[in-house]
Motif scaffolding. Structure first.
Motif, PDB file in Angstrom:
ATOM      1  N   LYS A   1       0.783  -1.093  -0.435  1.00  0.00           N
ATOM      2  CA  LYS A   1      -0.107  -0.060   0.447  1.00  0.00           C
ATOM      3  C   LYS A   1       1.168   1.067  -0.508  1.00  0.00           C
ATOM      4  O   LYS A   1       1.483   1.232   0.995  1.00  0.00           O
ATOM      5  CB  LYS A   1      -0.372  -0.027   1.732  1.00  0.00           C
ATOM      6  N   THR A   2       0.724   1.903  -0.974  1.00  0.00           N
ATOM      7  CA  THR A   2       1.933   2.767  -1.089  1.00  0.00           C
ATOM      8  C   THR A   2       0.444   4.400  -1.269  1.00  0.00           C
ATOM      9  O   THR A   2      -0.861   3.876  -1.825  1.00  0.00           O
ATOM     10  CB  THR A   2       2.208   3.070  -2.510  1.00  0.00           C
ATOM     11  N   PRO A   3       1.199   5.814  -0.721  1.00  0.00           N
ATOM     12  CA  PRO A   3       0.429   7.299  -1.271  1.00  0.00           C
ATOM     13  C   PRO A   3      -0.818   6.872  -3.296  1.00  0.00           C
ATOM     14  O   PRO A   3      -1.542   7.431  -2.628  1.00  0.00           O
ATOM     15  CB  PRO A   3       1.743   7.550  -1.018  1.00  0.00           C
ATOM     16  N   LEU A   4       0.547   6.352  -3.678  1.00  0.00           N
ATOM     17  CA  LEU A   4      -0.419   6.415  -5.021  1.00  0.00           C
ATOM     18  C   LEU A   4      -0.865   5.444  -4.908  1.00  0.00           C
ATOM     19  O   LEU A   4      -1.979   5.541  -5.923  1.00  0.00           O
ATOM     20  CB  LEU A   4       0.906   5.984  -6.074  1.00  0.00           C
ATOM     21  N   ASN A   5      -1.001   4.547  -4.497  1.00  0.00           N
ATOM     22  CA  ASN A   5      -2.185   3.683  -4.485  1.00  0.00           C
ATOM     23  C   ASN A   5      -4.168   4.284  -4.023  1.00  0.00           C
ATOM     24  O   ASN A   5      -4.727   4.407  -4.437  1.00  0.00           O
ATOM     25  CB  ASN A   5      -2.199   2.400  -3.406  1.00  0.00           C
ATOM     26  N   ASP A   6      -3.125   5.173  -2.852  1.00  0.00           N
ATOM     27  CA  ASP A   6      -4.368   5.685  -2.136  1.00  0.00           C
ATOM     28  C   ASP A   6      -4.909   7.023  -3.151  1.00  0.00           C
ATOM     29  O   ASP A   6      -6.508   6.979  -3.577  1.00  0.00           O
ATOM     30  CB  ASP A   6      -4.014   6.147  -1.180  1.00  0.00           C
ATOM     31  N   LEU A   7      -4.094   7.230  -3.984  1.00  0.00           N
ATOM     32  CA  LEU A   7      -4.275   8.940  -5.106  1.00  0.00           C
ATOM     33  C   LEU A   7      -5.051   7.716  -5.705  1.00  0.00           C
ATOM     34  O   LEU A   7      -6.354   8.693  -6.012  1.00  0.00           O
ATOM     35  CB  LEU A   7      -3.473   9.179  -5.135  1.00  0.00           C
ATOM     36  N   MET A   8      -5.114   6.780  -6.110  1.00  0.00           N
ATOM     37  CA  MET A   8      -5.894   6.179  -7.255  1.00  0.00           C
ATOM     38  C   MET A   8      -7.516   5.598  -6.936  1.00  0.00           C
ATOM     39  O   MET A   8      -8.217   5.953  -7.227  1.00  0.00           O
ATOM     40  CB  MET A   8      -4.971   4.808  -8.372  1.00  0.00           C
ATOM     41  N   ASP A   9      -6.951   5.510  -6.097  1.00  0.00           N
ATOM     42  CA  ASP A   9      -7.914   4.584  -5.445  1.00  0.00           C
ATOM     43  C   ASP A   9      -9.074   5.531  -5.217  1.00  0.00           C
ATOM     44  O   ASP A   9     -10.609   5.338  -5.313  1.00  0.00           O
ATOM     45  CB  ASP A   9      -8.085   3.635  -3.761  1.00  0.00           C
ATOM     46  N   THR A  10      -9.002   6.479  -4.558  1.00  0.00           N
ATOM     47  CA  THR A  10      -9.615   7.943  -4.180  1.00  0.00           C
ATOM     48  C   THR A  10     -10.425   8.177  -5.769  1.00  0.00           C
ATOM     49  O   THR A  10     -11.463   8.769  -5.789  1.00  0.00           O
ATOM     50  CB  THR A  10      -9.242   8.558  -3.817  1.00  0.00           C
ATOM     51  N   THR A  11      -9.322   8.657  -6.964  1.00  0.00           N
ATOM     52  CA  THR A  11      -9.690   9.100  -8.190  1.00  0.00           C
ATOM     53  C   THR A  11     -10.644   8.236  -8.455  1.00  0.00           C
ATOM     54  O   THR A  11     -12.118   8.772  -9.123  1.00  0.00           O
ATOM     55  CB  THR A  11      -8.404   9.219  -8.610  1.00  0.00           C
ATOM     56  N   MET A  12     -11.039   6.700  -8.295  1.00  0.00           N
ATOM     57  CA  MET A  12     -11.833   5.573  -8.932  1.00  0.00           C
ATOM     58  C   MET A  12     -13.022   6.190  -8.364  1.00  0.00           C
ATOM     59  O   MET A  12     -14.074   5.925  -8.461  1.00  0.00           O
ATOM     60  CB  MET A  12     -11.248   4.350  -8.626  1.00  0.00           C
ATOM     61  N   ASP A  13     -12.957   6.269  -7.477  1.00  0.00           N
ATOM     62  CA  ASP A  13     -13.782   6.722  -6.273  1.00  0.00           C
ATOM     63  C   ASP A  13     -15.212   7.063  -6.338  1.00  0.00           C
ATOM     64  O   ASP A  13     -16.085   6.971  -6.768  1.00  0.00           O
ATOM     65  CB  ASP A  13     -13.737   6.806  -4.693  1.00  0.00           C
ATOM     66  N   LYS A  14     -14.533   8.687  -6.903  1.00  0.00           N
ATOM     67  CA  LYS A  14     -14.972   9.389  -7.537  1.00  0.00           C
ATOM     68  C   LYS A  14     -15.546   9.242  -8.519  1.00  0.00           C
ATOM     69  O   LYS A  14     -16.434   9.991  -9.212  1.00  0.00           O
ATOM     70  CB  LYS A  14     -14.198  11.173  -7.307  1.00  0.00           C
ATOM     71  N   ILE A  15     -14.839   9.056  -9.791  1.00  0.00           N
ATOM     72  CA  ILE A  15     -16.063   8.306 -11.227  1.00  0.00           C
ATOM     73  C   ILE A  15     -16.981   7.586 -10.830  1.00  0.00           C
ATOM     74  O   ILE A  15     -17.481   7.295 -11.619  1.00  0.00           O
ATOM     75  CB  ILE A  15     -14.336   7.756 -12.116  1.00  0.00           C
ATOM     76  N   ARG A  16     -16.404   6.355 -10.304  1.00  0.00           N
ATOM     77  CA  ARG A  16     -17.973   5.591  -9.869  1.00  0.00           C
ATOM     78  C   ARG A  16     -19.399   6.570  -9.547  1.00  0.00           C
ATOM     79  O   ARG A  16     -19.988   6.197  -9.745  1.00  0.00           O
ATOM     80  CB  ARG A  16     -17.255   4.582  -8.739  1.00  0.00           C
ATOM     81  N   ASP A  17     -19.431   7.471  -8.594  1.00  0.00           N
ATOM     82  CA  ASP A  17     -19.989   8.445  -8.107  1.00  0.00           C
ATOM     83  C   ASP A  17     -20.138   9.484  -9.020  1.00  0.00           C
ATOM     84  O   ASP A  17     -21.424   9.361  -9.433  1.00  0.00           O
ATOM     85  CB  ASP A  17     -19.492   9.288  -7.037  1.00  0.00           C
TER      86      ASP A  17
END
Length: 132
Positions: A7-23
């Motif tokens: 788990k890296t900060p980049l993974n967190d960044l990508m997860d947050t971006t994908m969650d926003k797209i799903r919304d």
């Protein structure tokens, strides 16, 4: 061998971006909510959705606690394609036509009309020939 995802900060960044797209993009974006008019006609919008995103980052510094720098971006495009119109049990598709932009597109749009005119002209000539 175990597949352990670090788990890296980049993974967190990508997860947050994908969650926003799903919304932003769900099945209701493509096939919209039905709208019923007072006279009993139901209209259902149909759209095409395109989206993309990118993310990147990296660690910098040579200390025990490396610093992270990164960024992410996303874009969503929704184009109306058609409407499904339901009236008295019959369903019709009413496309939302985009005007032809290029010359080639205009020519291709006119081909059926030109062929109809040529056919009518040929038919008239045959009728005239049969009369004489």
């Amino acid at each position: 061998m175990e597949n352990i995802e670090k788990k890296t900060p980049l993974n967190d960044l990508m997860d947050t971006t994908m969650d926003k797209i799903r919304d932003m993009v769900d099945s209701n974006t493509i096939i919209g909510e039905p709208i019923t008019t007072p006279d009993g006609v139901t209209v259902i919008p149909v759209s095409r959705v395109s989206f993309g995103f990118g993310a990147g980052g990296g660690d910098y510094g040579k200390t025990d606690t490396a610093h992270f720098g990164g960024g992410a971006g996303a874009g969503v495009k929704v184009d109306p394609v058609a409407f499904l119109v339901v009236k008295d049990g019959l369903t019709r598709v009413m496309p939302v036509a985009i005007p032809a932009a290029a010359t080639v597109d205009r020519v291709l749009d006119l081909v059926p009309e030109v062929l109809d005119r040529v056919q009518n002209f040929v038919d008239k000539k045959r009728e005239e020939k049969d009369i004489y």
